[in-house]
Write an enzyme that holds these catalytic residues in place. Structure first.
Site, mmCIF file in Angstrom:
data_model
loop_
_atom_site.group_PDB
_atom_site.id
_atom_site.type_symbol
_atom_site.label_atom_id
_atom_site.label_comp_id
_atom_site.label_asym_id
_atom_site.label_seq_id
_atom_site.Cartn_x
_atom_site.Cartn_y
_atom_site.Cartn_z
ATOM 1 N N ARG A 173 0.838 -1.207 0.000
ATOM 2 C CA ARG A 173 0.000 0.000 0.000
ATOM 3 C C ARG A 173 0.873 1.257 0.000
ATOM 4 N NH1 ARG A 173 -2.164 -3.837 -0.783
ATOM 5 N NH2 ARG A 173 -4.069 -4.738 0.084
ATOM 6 N N SER A 249 -10.950 0.559 3.479
ATOM 7 C CA SER A 249 -10.081 0.155 4.587
ATOM 8 C C SER A 249 -9.288 1.361 5.081
ATOM 9 C CB SER A 249 -9.127 -0.953 4.139
ATOM 10 O OG SER A 249 -9.839 -2.109 3.774
ATOM 11 N N GLU A 345 -4.295 4.266 6.162
ATOM 12 C CA GLU A 345 -4.138 4.257 4.707
ATOM 13 C C GLU A 345 -4.406 5.620 4.070
ATOM 14 O OE1 GLU A 345 -5.541 1.302 2.129
ATOM 15 O OE2 GLU A 345 -5.256 -0.373 3.506
#
Length: 349
Positions: A173, A249, A345
């Site tokens: 990520r 998320s 994130e």
């Protein structure tokens, strides 16, 4: 590759509401905004005296950003469209899409054109241009596995720059564009390599279960079967941002070393984990959050989703600061109980 509109003078939009441009639905405002339909328009703004000296922010779908305040600068709304098969060889198809293309629609288009490979990444919110920044991933596949190259405009100079995978420095990520390149580039087109020798990626139990529930032998699954299964799973687990503001998320799944994992498993025998090729172990952040009692809980109008503890939601009227306060409380509790630090994130501004 066809672009959505030719180069032309860019109209500036002062005091522009960003509510429709972030999936949390926060009512932040930009000092000024501009809709960008071609790489040349990005380049022209690098030399435009009307916006000289302003901080710049490129926005696609707004699915990975938390506005905690108004943005006192120039917001560039990436609306560069277009998708095409640009070349092929005996081993693969090479497909290119504009940075402003909707990611899910692009994945569905590749399947409709008979070019599988991205189906595990179905229904991930956002745009094609945002996908490399985050190195999006789901159900056993990361975008970097099919990445070929991208073109980006350097915002300060207007120069068009080509990036290969090495230069993008993809991580979990993560990428160059979240680190040294953060805020410096606008991704205008991405090319993907889709191998013609395709096999279904069905290592995740959720995908295998969904296929079985549909009466499909996982070993004989077609790409469209996997796509449909992933879409069904995500719709069952994740709220629709149009109905309940969220950014998908909110936390990365943490990765710890084997020694730390052994000590943790001795205390928590049923901990959900995924061994990694390098010997480390990935933990399920949602499980950690759930065990701390946060699933379904709220702080004011910001809450943890009742079905998926990884997802923070705007119940209506929450601010970015409210969501950030909730995230910090969750991180504190997970660190206190498990000794594991969760990383967020989305980009918080």
């Amino acid at each position: 590759m066809p672009m959505s509109r030719p180069d032309s003078a860019v109209s500036l939009l002062p005091d522009y509401s960003l509510r429709a441009h972030n999936t949390f639905g926060f009512d932040a405002r930009a000092r000024v905004a501009a809709r960008i339909g071609s790489p040349g328009q990005f380049a022209s703004l690098a030399r435009d005296p009307r916006v000289a000296g302003l901080d710049r922010l490129v926005l696609g779908g707004g699915s990975n950003v938390v506005f905690t305040r108004d943005f006192d600068g120039l917001v560039l709304l990436d609306e560069i469209r277009g998708r095409a098969l640009v070349r092929e060889d005996d081993g693969a198809w090479y497909v290119e899409a504009g940075g402003g293309e909707n990611w899910h629609a692009f994945v569905e288009w590749t399947l409709a054109e008979g070019m599988p490979g991205l189906e595990n990444l179905a229904l991930i919110p956002g745009t094609v241009g945002a996908a490399p920044i985050q190195n999006i991933g789901a159900y056993g596949l990361e975008m970097k596995e099919h990445f070929a190259s991208l073109r980006a405009v350097e915002l300060a100079t207007g120069e068009l720059v080509e990036f290969d995978a090495a230069r993008c420095a993809f991580g979990y990520r993560d990428s160059f564009f979240k680190r040294d390149g953060r805020g410096r580039f606008a991704i205008v087109a991405v090319t993907f390599r889709l191998p013609k020798a395709w096999t279904p990626r069905i290592g995740y139990a959720d995908v295998a279960r969904e296929l079985a529930a549909r009466g499909i032998d996982a070993r004989a699954a077609r790409a469209r079967d996997v796509f449909d299964a992933v879409v069904a799973i995500r719709r069952a687990k994740l709220p629709d941002p149009l109905a309940l503001g969220n950014a998908g998320s909110f936390f990365k799944n943490p990765v710890i070393d084997a020694q730390a994992f052994a000590a943790l498993r001795a205390r928590e025998p049923d901990i959900v984990s995924y061994p990694q090729p390098d010997g480390r172990v990935k933990l399920a952040a949602g499980w950690l959050i759930d065990r701390c009692g946060w699933k379904g809980r709220a702080l004011g109008a910001a809450a943890v989703h009742e079905r998926q503890a990884l997802v923070l939601v705007n119940l209506g009227g929450a601010s970015g600061a409210d969501v950030l306060a909730l995230a910090h409380a969750i991180r504190r509790d997970v660190l206190g109980r498990f000794g594991v630090e969760l990383e967020m994130e989305p980009v918080c501004l």
